[in-house]
Scaffold this motif. Structure first.
Motif, short mmCIF file in Angstrom:
data_model
loop_
_atom_site.label_atom_id
_atom_site.label_comp_id
_atom_site.label_asym_id
_atom_site.label_seq_id
_atom_site.Cartn_x
_atom_site.Cartn_y
_atom_site.Cartn_z
N ALA A 1 10.43 -49.48 -67.49
CA ALA A 1 11.08 -49.51 -66.18
C ALA A 1 10.50 -48.47 -65.23
O ALA A 1 10.70 -48.55 -64.01
CB ALA A 1 12.58 -49.28 -66.34
N ASP A 2 9.74 -47.49 -65.76
CA ASP A 2 9.14 -46.45 -64.92
C ASP A 2 7.71 -46.79 -64.53
O ASP A 2 7.00 -45.93 -63.98
CB ASP A 2 9.16 -45.11 -65.65
CG ASP A 2 10.53 -44.44 -65.55
OD1 ASP A 2 11.08 -44.39 -64.43
OD2 ASP A 2 11.04 -43.97 -66.58
N ILE A 3 7.25 -48.00 -64.80
CA ILE A 3 5.91 -48.41 -64.38
C ILE A 3 5.96 -48.82 -62.91
O ILE A 3 6.73 -49.70 -62.53
CB ILE A 3 5.40 -49.58 -65.24
CG1 ILE A 3 5.29 -49.15 -66.70
CG2 ILE A 3 4.05 -50.08 -64.73
CD1 ILE A 3 4.86 -50.26 -67.64
N ALA A 4 5.16 -48.16 -62.09
CA ALA A 4 5.15 -48.44 -60.65
C ALA A 4 4.12 -49.49 -60.27
O ALA A 4 4.26 -50.13 -59.22
CB ALA A 4 4.88 -47.15 -59.88
N GLU A 5 3.08 -49.67 -61.07
CA GLU A 5 2.02 -50.63 -60.76
C GLU A 5 2.37 -52.00 -61.33
O GLU A 5 2.64 -52.14 -62.52
CB GLU A 5 0.69 -50.15 -61.33
CG GLU A 5 -0.48 -51.06 -61.02
CD GLU A 5 -1.79 -50.51 -61.56
OE1 GLU A 5 -2.67 -51.31 -61.93
OE2 GLU A 5 -1.92 -49.27 -61.62
N GLU A 6 2.36 -52.99 -60.47
CA GLU A 6 2.73 -54.34 -60.90
C GLU A 6 1.69 -54.90 -61.87
O GLU A 6 0.49 -54.70 -61.71
CB GLU A 6 2.84 -55.25 -59.68
CG GLU A 6 3.40 -56.64 -59.98
CD GLU A 6 3.58 -57.48 -58.73
OE1 GLU A 6 4.05 -58.62 -58.86
OE2 GLU A 6 3.26 -56.98 -57.63
N LYS A 7 2.18 -55.58 -62.90
CA LYS A 7 1.36 -56.24 -63.92
C LYS A 7 0.53 -55.26 -64.76
O LYS A 7 -0.46 -55.65 -65.37
CB LYS A 7 0.42 -57.28 -63.29
CG LYS A 7 1.15 -58.43 -62.60
CD LYS A 7 0.16 -59.43 -62.04
CE LYS A 7 0.90 -60.60 -61.36
NZ LYS A 7 -0.03 -61.60 -60.81
#
Length: 235
Positions: free
Chosen positions: A135-141
């Motif tokens: 959930a803390d990933i800011a970059e899509e895909k």
């Protein structure tokens, strides 16, 4: 033995049991049961978006409950060491970039997880790692895989130390423009000269000269190419 009744040979079933062939009572085939699994319709784009928004809302509420505090203003680099279904463990490239105020909490978290490993292995190879939830990933895909280089900010909460605002350390290159059309294999200039002085009948003669011969292939033949060129008279 005299008076003994002969035992009939086993019939049917796996392993000579002979019971319940095809009825689910023996030790062979037919023991399992069919389970009805309802068909699951494919989610629409609207439903997918609604689920993403609901998950993001739950994540925000969780960070508030766990009293998250972001400690770094700039992104630091690290490497994904291990990946589970919804979280991963990240090793910082330069441990000195970890803020001093969270190092004690980081060690406490790692010691706690090392104590849980009971099969002879070492937790993340003995390295001091940070926690990362998807959930803390800011970059899509962005797909987390072991060995992936990432950039992130460091946070601390009641449970430990982790990564947030995660992006790839090596962003994908921009798509290249479409390739230009191939040049024909041979570009020929054809000069058709009508030489009235040497040819009394006025018949048109042709002279070919190769100016450019590229290396790329092309299916056009020289004869068909010549036929398309205009007729040029020289006086």
């Amino acid at each position: 033995m005299e008076g003994a009744v002969p035992t009939p040979a086993p019939t049917g079933g796996m392993g000579g049991g002979g019971k319940g062939k095809g009825k689910g009572k023996g030790k062979g085939w037919g023991k399992g049961k069919w389970i009805y699994v309802p068909y699951r319709n494919k989610l629409t784009p609207e439903e997918i978006q609604q689920r993403k928004e609901a998950a993001a809302k739950r994540h925000v509420e969780r960070t508030e409950t766990e009293e998250r505090k972001v400690l770094t203003a700039d992104l630091i680099e690290g490497e994904v060491l291990q990946r589970a279904r919804r979280h991963a463990w990240v090793k910082p490239k330069d441990p000195s970039q970890i803020p001093e105020e969270c190092k004690a909490k980081l060690k406490e978290m790692n010691d706690e997880f090392r104590a849980k490993v009971t099969d002879g292995r070492t937790f993340c190879g003995g390295a001091e790692v940070l926690y990362l939830t998807v959930a803390d990933i800011a970059e899509e895909k962005l797909l987390l895989t072991p060995g992936l280089a990432i950039k992130f900010k460091v946070y601390m909460d009641t449970k430990g130390v982790g990564c947030c605002e995660v992006v790839s350390a090596n962003p994908a290159p921009a798509p290249s423009p479409p390739a230009a059309a191939e040049t024909p294999r041979a570009i020929m200039s054809v000069i058709r000269v009508a030489d009235s002085s040497s040819n009394s009948t006025g018949k048109v003669t042709s002279t070919l000269s190769a100016n450019v011969i590229p290396t790329s292939s092309h299916s056009i033949s020289l004869r068909s190419y010549v036929r398309r060129l205009p007729l040029t008279h020289q006086r």
